[in-house]
Write a protein that holds these residues in place. Structure first.
Motif, PDB file in Angstrom:
ATOM      1  N   LYS A  84      46.844 -30.907 -39.845  1.00 41.10           N
ATOM      2  CA  LYS A  84      47.668 -32.445 -40.435  1.00 41.10           C
ATOM      3  C   LYS A  84      47.273 -32.430 -41.707  1.00 41.10           C
ATOM      4  CE  LYS A  84      45.299 -35.469 -39.035  1.00 41.10           C
ATOM      5  NZ  LYS A  84      45.069 -36.827 -38.559  1.00 41.10           N
ATOM      6  N   HIS A  85      46.862 -33.069 -42.689  1.00 42.43           N
ATOM      7  CA  HIS A  85      47.328 -33.928 -43.961  1.00 42.43           C
ATOM      8  C   HIS A  85      45.554 -34.063 -43.824  1.00 42.43           C
ATOM      9  CE1 HIS A  85      46.650 -37.226 -42.099  1.00 42.43           C
ATOM     10  NE2 HIS A  85      46.434 -38.190 -42.944  1.00 42.43           N
ATOM     11  N   VAL A  86      44.554 -33.991 -43.651  1.00 41.11           N
ATOM     12  CA  VAL A  86      43.329 -34.005 -43.610  1.00 41.11           C
ATOM     13  C   VAL A  86      42.743 -32.970 -43.311  1.00 41.11           C
ATOM     14  CG1 VAL A  86      42.767 -36.681 -43.238  1.00 41.11           C
ATOM     15  CG2 VAL A  86      42.906 -35.484 -40.973  1.00 41.11           C
ATOM     16  N   GLY A  87      43.613 -32.275 -43.049  1.00 42.78           N
ATOM     17  CA  GLY A  87      42.861 -30.933 -42.816  1.00 42.78           C
ATOM     18  C   GLY A  87      42.636 -29.973 -44.046  1.00 42.78           C
ATOM     19  N   VAL A  88      43.977 -29.795 -44.512  1.00 41.35           N
ATOM     20  CA  VAL A  88      44.022 -29.759 -45.927  1.00 41.35           C
ATOM     21  C   VAL A  88      42.554 -29.770 -46.689  1.00 41.35           C
ATOM     22  CG1 VAL A  88      45.298 -29.033 -47.664  1.00 41.35           C
ATOM     23  CG2 VAL A  88      46.679 -29.890 -45.970  1.00 41.35           C
ATOM     24  N   ASN A  89      42.034 -30.865 -46.832  1.00 41.08           N
ATOM     25  CA  ASN A  89      40.107 -31.185 -47.083  1.00 41.08           C
ATOM     26  C   ASN A  89      40.113 -30.212 -47.368  1.00 41.08           C
ATOM     27  OD1 ASN A  89      42.235 -33.607 -47.968  1.00 41.08           O
ATOM     28  ND2 ASN A  89      41.202 -34.400 -47.111  1.00 41.08           N
ATOM     29  N   VAL A  90      39.820 -29.545 -45.788  1.00 42.94           N
ATOM     30  CA  VAL A  90      38.959 -28.539 -45.302  1.00 42.94           C
ATOM     31  C   VAL A  90      39.019 -27.122 -45.504  1.00 42.94           C
ATOM     32  CG1 VAL A  90      37.395 -27.615 -42.429  1.00 42.94           C
ATOM     33  CG2 VAL A  90      38.766 -30.193 -43.387  1.00 42.94           C
ATOM     34  N   ALA A  91      40.309 -26.891 -45.296  1.00 41.94           N
ATOM     35  CA  ALA A  91      41.050 -25.156 -45.816  1.00 41.94           C
ATOM     36  C   ALA A  91      40.843 -25.544 -47.618  1.00 41.94           C
ATOM     37  CB  ALA A  91      42.624 -25.212 -45.352  1.00 41.94           C
ATOM     38  N   ALA A  92      41.082 -26.695 -48.528  1.00 42.45           N
ATOM     39  CA  ALA A  92      41.350 -26.116 -49.514  1.00 42.45           C
ATOM     40  C   ALA A  92      40.329 -25.081 -50.375  1.00 42.45           C
ATOM     41  CB  ALA A  92      40.508 -27.667 -50.567  1.00 42.45           C
ATOM     42  N   ASP A  93      39.154 -25.259 -50.297  1.00 44.31           N
ATOM     43  CA  ASP A  93      38.072 -24.194 -50.275  1.00 44.31           C
ATOM     44  C   ASP A  93      39.356 -22.423 -50.284  1.00 44.31           C
ATOM     45  OD1 ASP A  93      36.047 -22.998 -52.114  1.00 44.31           O
ATOM     46  OD2 ASP A  93      34.798 -22.891 -50.335  1.00 44.31           O
ATOM     47  N   GLU A 123      45.921 -42.024 -45.591  1.00 42.78           N
ATOM     48  CA  GLU A 123      47.723 -41.811 -45.598  1.00 42.78           C
ATOM     49  C   GLU A 123      47.429 -40.538 -46.312  1.00 42.78           C
ATOM     50  OE1 GLU A 123      50.110 -45.098 -46.863  1.00 42.78           O
ATOM     51  OE2 GLU A 123      51.563 -44.545 -45.087  1.00 42.78           O
ATOM     52  N   GLN A 124      46.545 -39.975 -47.006  1.00 38.78           N
ATOM     53  CA  GLN A 124      46.797 -39.207 -48.018  1.00 38.78           C
ATOM     54  C   GLN A 124      47.969 -38.298 -48.349  1.00 38.78           C
ATOM     55  OE1 GLN A 124      43.621 -36.952 -47.668  1.00 38.78           O
ATOM     56  NE2 GLN A 124      44.265 -34.860 -47.936  1.00 38.78           N
ATOM     57  N   ASP A 125      48.951 -37.954 -49.938  1.00 39.07           N
ATOM     58  CA  ASP A 125      49.895 -37.602 -49.810  1.00 39.07           C
ATOM     59  C   ASP A 125      50.066 -35.929 -50.121  1.00 39.07           C
ATOM     60  OD1 ASP A 125      52.321 -36.554 -50.944  1.00 39.07           O
ATOM     61  OD2 ASP A 125      52.932 -38.794 -52.140  1.00 39.07           O
ATOM     62  N   SER A 126      49.702 -34.714 -49.300  1.00 43.11           N
ATOM     63  CA  SER A 126      49.915 -33.318 -49.362  1.00 43.11           C
ATOM     64  C   SER A 126      50.578 -32.718 -50.598  1.00 43.11           C
ATOM     65  CB  SER A 126      49.824 -32.939 -47.931  1.00 43.11           C
ATOM     66  OG  SER A 126      48.665 -33.007 -46.869  1.00 43.11           O
ATOM     67  N   ARG A 127      51.408 -33.156 -50.661  1.00 44.36           N
ATOM     68  CA  ARG A 127      52.132 -32.874 -52.429  1.00 44.36           C
ATOM     69  C   ARG A 127      50.963 -32.883 -53.883  1.00 44.36           C
ATOM     70  NH1 ARG A 127      57.253 -36.781 -53.008  1.00 44.36           N
ATOM     71  NH2 ARG A 127      55.265 -37.660 -53.141  1.00 44.36           N
ATOM     72  N   PHE A 128      50.054 -33.104 -53.532  1.00 40.63           N
ATOM     73  CA  PHE A 128      49.229 -33.324 -54.589  1.00 40.63           C
ATOM     74  C   PHE A 128      48.728 -31.385 -53.943  1.00 40.63           C
ATOM     75  CE2 PHE A 128      48.169 -38.021 -54.798  1.00 40.63           C
ATOM     76  CZ  PHE A 128      48.087 -38.109 -56.109  1.00 40.63           C
TER      77      PHE A 128
END
Ligand code: SF4
Ligand code: SF4
Length: 621
Positions: A84-93, A123-128
């Motif tokens: 999900k979108h907030v998961g990318v914050n965790v995977a971003a590294d 509701e962050q936009d993952s296209r960033f």
């Protein structure tokens, strides 16, 4: 989750967007698929686990999930990862350096944005991320596109040797539509090739990869201009033209069927020349995108005049009912009144399930005074609501640990006597809470941690995690022992308790004692989620009407099986007016957990039938 059943034959299948992505991943010949459950993405891996011939896993968190997929790609297998979108914050590294190494086997990362906030903290936009990591983004509008884009994503990934981001939204993930599906193509792994200059990202190697990343982006930009996924529909009404991506494209077609539209399937890098051609065709250009003005800003930066968030909301879904009046106003046309007023829906706040093991925890926490409670992400976030009001914060996965320590270390003199408690679920603790507990013990925090072990990722539908003893396909797997784990993280054995959350007096005593002691302590509750197979239903209860005094204590438990039959105002001998609330138990729903029995002083709650099995001592707190 059942073992692989075999795939439905190639055909026209009714599928949600998530199921369609899963089908495409399987057909692509992918050999590894990973995810951490998270609404609205969960069903992608759940569906894939039912297909044969590929390895699937629930990972411990999104970062690990992506790293497993990277390793598989490095070994030459096609790999897939969903979050999900907030998961990318965790995977971003991992993601932000993966863009430098690139991929070998095709790698598609499906990201499900919760546009409309059905079940998320933001509701962050993952296209960033596509812009930040210089990676291509595919945006699906419906199930068929989700299927086709997921399949195409592997081709694109192998063509440019980089991961491809497939951006979904809640609407696409969950709405079902007919999908023309095909067959699986077998794609053996090509094999690992040792290449430290590419895979060992020390500064010298990374510096040599950065220009390659920018060159790849330049080629992708050219590719996007010619991509058949970016289609300019000429239309006939030239007063206004649209640039749209994702489900917003369908909404634009519905709201303005005769208008020209640039439909972006490969939405990043942006097909600027096509957008410029559209702008020259129409009087006004409007960008319809959920949720942030990314395309709009890029058009403006390129000198193309466009409307977007000046007339449309910057959050939530852009349905035809939102788009149409905004654009009609822009072009100076009258906005018709809606034909019918929407029927108001009776407000129904979210609540926990009947007999949920968290009910006892929040009932007990609500009885404690002088306590600050840091909460976390899961079903148990509902403890912030009525009737418990027993959470003071929720930020992100695992945050309860660090925030509790911060509340302890940063406390004001006026809070000197307050106890600090952190509440976290089993899966969330393993996802990102363990590190926070290590920080608490290492830095000698005065925090009591409640780990609510219900043997499931409850909020997303009861998926397994490393502490359930089962893998994604339900096969037996090694099981993490929380008591041993927290001891290994530095909590003294004397300060670790395992408690049955249905035993209210025991839980109350444990909490009172542990919060008094000024060192880290952990209380682990050990009853399963009522929605998984491990839960055992017991003999239900009922209320004896004549015995019920209307004290209302049982309502404080918060079980949805307890209903209010009537209210009555009475004046006590002291002259104080009180409202009595009389109860009834919906015996069809009651699972006999015995929670509400315990605060009922007149013992008005009794078993429906003779007791088969004793549950808990029946006594008031
Ligand atoms: S706790 Fe017992 S007496 Fe009080 S309202 Fe509930 S059933 Fe009636
Ligand atoms: S015993 Fe009480 S709390 Fe438990 S399920 Fe039945 S009504 Fe709900």
């Amino acid at each position: 989750m059942a073992a692989p059943q075999g795939a439905p034959a190639a055909s026209r299948l009714l599928m949600s967007g998530n199921e369609a992505v899963a089908r495409a991943v399987w057909e692509s010949g992918a050999r590894v698929a990973t995810a951490y459950p998270g609404t609205p993405s969960t069903e992608m891996l759940e569906t894939l686990a039912g297909y044969p011939d590929l390895y699937c896993e629930w990972s411990v968190n999104e970062k690990v999930s992506l790293e497993v997929a990277i390793g598989a790609s490095m070994a030459g297998s096609r790999a897939f990862c969903a979050m999900k979108h907030v998961g990318v914050n965790v995977a971003a590294d991992a993601l932000m350096t993966l863009t430098l190494t690139g991929t070998v086997g095709g790698l598609v990362v499906a990201i499900a944005d919760d546009v409309g906030l059905s079940s998320s903290q933001n509701e962050q936009d993952s296209r960033f991320w596509g812009r930040f990591a210089h990676l291509p983004i595919l945006e699906a509008a419906d199930s068929q596109e989700a299927y086709e884009m997921a399949l195409y994503g592997f081709e694109l990934s192998e063509l440019f040797q980089c991961p491809v981001l497939l951006r979904m939204t809640t609407r696409v993930c969950h709405v079902r539509a007919v999908v023309a599906a095909g067959h699986r193509v077998d794609r053996p792994a090509t094999g690992f090739v040792k290449d430290p200059a590419r895979w060992v990202m020390v500064p010298g190697n990374a510096a040599r990869r950065i220009p390659l990343m920018y060159e790849r982006e330049r080629r992708l930009r050219e590719f996007s201009e010619d991509s058949p996924l970016n289609v300019l529909h000429p239309g006939t009404d030239r007063r206004v033209g649209f640039v749209a991506s994702g489900p917003a494209w369908l909404h634009v077609r519905e709201a303005f069927p005769a208008s020209p539209v640039l439909k972006l399937g490969l939405s990043h890098p942006l097909a600027l020349a096509k957008a410029r051609r559209l702008a020259e065709m129409v009087e006004r250009l409007v960008v319809i995108e959920e949720t942030e003005p990314l395309i709009e800003n890029e058009l403006k930066a390129a000198g193309i005049d466009a409307h977007g968030k000046d007339i449309l909301p910057r959050f939530g879904e852009l349905a035809p009912a939102t788009i149409r009046p905004a654009v009609l106003r822009l072009i100076g046309e009258a906005v018709p009144e809606p034909a019918t007023e929407a029927h108001p829906v009776f407000p129904r706040p979210p609540t926990m399930c009947v007999a949920c093991p968290h009910l006892g925890v929040y009932y007990t926490l609500s009885q404690l005074r002088n306590v600050i409670i840091a909460g976390d992400i899961g079903c148990y976030t509902l403890g912030a609501g009525h009737p418990w009001n027993a959470l003071d914060s929720t930020i992100c996965m695992g945050a309860s640990m660090g925030m509790a320590l911060g509340l302890d270390k940063g406390r004001a003199a006026s809070d000197a006597n307050k106890k600090v408690v952190a509440v976290i679920g089993d899966s969330t603790f393993l996802h990102m809470g363990m590190q926070g507990l290590a920080d608490i013990t290492w830095n000698r925090g005065n925090v009591t941690v409640l780990i609510l072990d219900n043997r499931a990722v409850g909020m997303t539908g009861g998926q397994d995690n490393p502490a359930t003893g089962r893998d994604i396909r339900g096969n037996p797997a090694p099981r993490i022992d929380f008591a041993k784990l927290v001891e290994a993280l530095g909590v003294r054995r004397e300060r670790i308790r395992v408690v049955d959350p249905y035993q209210l007096p025991v839980l109350f005593k444990a909490l009172r004692e542990e919060t008094k002691i000024e060192e880290p302590s952990v209380i682990i509750t050990n009853q399963p989620c009522v929605l998984i197979g491990d839960y055992e239903k017991l003999n239900p209860y009922r209320v004896i009407d004549e015995e019920c005094t209307g004290c209302g204590n049982c309502f404080e438990v918060g079980c949805p099986a307890i209903h209010l039959t009537r209210r009555e105002k009475v004046v006590k001998p002291s002259g104080k007016e009180v409202e009595l609330m009389f109860a009834r138990i919906e015996t069809e729903a009651c699972t006999g957990c015995g929670l509400c029995v315990q605060p009922c002083a007149p013992e008005a709650i009794v078993h429906l039938a003779p007791v088969i099995k004793p549950v808990v001592p029946i006594r008031p707190l």
